[in-house]
Design a protein around this motif. Structure first.
Motif, PDB file in Angstrom:
ATOM      1  N   GLY A  39       1.266  -1.152  -0.012  1.00 23.65           N
ATOM      2  CA  GLY A  39      -0.102   0.131   0.130  1.00 23.65           C
ATOM      3  C   GLY A  39       0.839   1.253   0.336  1.00 23.65           C
ATOM      4  N   LEU A  40       1.982   1.265   0.517  1.00 29.42           N
ATOM      5  CA  LEU A  40       2.868   2.287   0.250  1.00 29.42           C
ATOM      6  C   LEU A  40       3.482   2.859  -1.030  1.00 29.42           C
ATOM      7  CD1 LEU A  40       5.239   1.466   2.894  1.00 29.42           C
ATOM      8  CD2 LEU A  40       3.546   2.684   2.326  1.00 29.42           C
ATOM      9  N   GLU A  41       3.355   4.152  -1.593  1.00 28.42           N
ATOM     10  CA  GLU A  41       3.652   4.745  -3.063  1.00 28.42           C
ATOM     11  C   GLU A  41       4.843   5.373  -2.749  1.00 28.42           C
ATOM     12  OE1 GLU A  41       1.440   5.565  -5.158  1.00 28.42           O
ATOM     13  OE2 GLU A  41      -0.142   4.834  -4.376  1.00 28.42           O
ATOM     14  N   ARG A  42       5.662   4.997  -4.244  1.00 23.35           N
ATOM     15  CA  ARG A  42       7.188   5.630  -4.080  1.00 23.35           C
ATOM     16  C   ARG A  42       7.863   6.354  -2.780  1.00 23.35           C
ATOM     17  NH1 ARG A  42      11.548   5.395  -7.947  1.00 23.35           N
ATOM     18  NH2 ARG A  42      12.777   6.835  -7.965  1.00 23.35           N
ATOM     19  N   ASP A  43       7.234   7.900  -2.871  1.00 22.27           N
ATOM     20  CA  ASP A  43       7.806   8.429  -2.137  1.00 22.27           C
ATOM     21  C   ASP A  43       7.517   8.622  -0.250  1.00 22.27           C
ATOM     22  OD1 ASP A  43       8.330  10.384  -4.329  1.00 22.27           O
ATOM     23  OD2 ASP A  43       6.617  11.900  -4.486  1.00 22.27           O
ATOM     24  N   GLU A  44       5.970   7.841   0.221  1.00 21.28           N
ATOM     25  CA  GLU A  44       6.135   7.275   1.202  1.00 21.28           C
ATOM     26  C   GLU A  44       7.086   6.301   1.671  1.00 21.28           C
ATOM     27  OE1 GLU A  44       2.379   6.260   4.113  1.00 21.28           O
ATOM     28  OE2 GLU A  44       2.078   5.559   1.219  1.00 21.28           O
ATOM     29  N   PHE A  45       7.349   5.069   0.880  1.00 21.83           N
ATOM     30  CA  PHE A  45       8.800   4.291   0.599  1.00 21.83           C
ATOM     31  C   PHE A  45       9.668   5.153   0.706  1.00 21.83           C
ATOM     32  CE2 PHE A  45      11.165   0.823  -1.181  1.00 21.83           C
ATOM     33  CZ  PHE A  45      11.485   0.464   0.179  1.00 21.83           C
ATOM     34  N   LEU A  46      10.283   5.688   0.273  1.00 25.88           N
ATOM     35  CA  LEU A  46      11.846   5.881   0.254  1.00 25.88           C
ATOM     36  C   LEU A  46      11.399   6.773   1.125  1.00 25.88           C
ATOM     37  CD1 LEU A  46      12.419   6.516  -3.624  1.00 25.88           C
ATOM     38  CD2 LEU A  46      12.969   4.898  -2.330  1.00 25.88           C
ATOM     39  N   SER A  47      10.861   7.573   1.761  1.00 28.21           N
ATOM     40  CA  SER A  47      10.667   8.457   3.567  1.00 28.21           C
ATOM     41  C   SER A  47      10.756   7.683   4.156  1.00 28.21           C
ATOM     42  CB  SER A  47       9.990   9.734   2.740  1.00 28.21           C
ATOM     43  OG  SER A  47       8.386   9.660   3.018  1.00 28.21           O
ATOM     44  N   SER A  48      10.319   6.845   4.194  1.00 26.21           N
ATOM     45  CA  SER A  48      10.100   5.641   5.880  1.00 26.21           C
ATOM     46  C   SER A  48      12.044   5.466   5.953  1.00 26.21           C
ATOM     47  CB  SER A  48       9.346   4.763   5.392  1.00 26.21           C
ATOM     48  OG  SER A  48       8.955   4.345   6.694  1.00 26.21           O
ATOM     49  N   ARG A  49      12.266   5.320   7.147  1.00 25.91           N
ATOM     50  CA  ARG A  49      14.020   5.261   7.396  1.00 25.91           C
ATOM     51  C   ARG A  49      13.669   3.454   7.291  1.00 25.91           C
ATOM     52  NH1 ARG A  49      15.553   9.343  10.847  1.00 25.91           N
ATOM     53  NH2 ARG A  49      15.973   7.319  11.740  1.00 25.91           N
ATOM     54  N   LEU A  50      12.850   3.576   8.669  1.00 29.77           N
ATOM     55  CA  LEU A  50      12.900   2.463   9.566  1.00 29.77           C
ATOM     56  C   LEU A  50      12.184   1.307   8.414  1.00 29.77           C
ATOM     57  CD1 LEU A  50      11.305   2.657  12.665  1.00 29.77           C
ATOM     58  CD2 LEU A  50      13.128   2.375  11.855  1.00 29.77           C
TER      59      LEU A  50
END
Length: 121
Positions: free
Chosen positions: A27-38
């Motif tokens: 369910g993550l979009e690219r930007d959301e995934f890439l900005s989630s450090r963990l």
């Protein structure tokens, strides 16, 4: 440990690690995934595990799983440790293409060639 047991154990770990990557990225979009450090770090860790498992499989097992993108996983293993925009593309490609395809093929092969996945010596 026999080669068959090693292969079966490795294939089981591959399935588990691929499933873990898909769960983390669901369910993550690219930007959301890439900005989630963990999430990004854990996906990267699992991807390296997958790439190392793929590299460690006996040649016979990889010959019997020809549809899996062995070259893609080899490239990923070499490029993933790099940081920066190229790493972003590598992570996203693995999450959205390489892992889902690998997991699909592993599950199909489990049905077609159960002996590859059997823990029998």
């Amino acid at each position: 440990m026999t080669e068959a047991l090693f292969s079966a154990a490795s294939l089981a770990m591959l399935d588990e690690a691929c499933s873990g990557v898909l769960i983390l990225g669901e369910g993550l979009e690219r930007d959301e995934f890439l900005s989630s450090r963990l999430t990004r770090a854990e996906v990267g860790r699992l991807l390296l595990i997958i790439a190392r498992l793929m590299d460690g499989l006996p040649a016979e097992a990889s010959r019997r799983l020809p549809e899996i993108d062995w070259a893609g996983w080899s490239l990923l293993a070499r490029t993933l440790p790099d940081q920066g925009p190229a790493s972003d593309d590598t992570l996203w490609f693995a999450l959205t293409s390489l892992v889902p395809a690998t997991l699909m093929w592993l599950r199909l092969y489990r049905q077609r060639e159960p002996a590859l996945f059997a823990f029998a010596g």
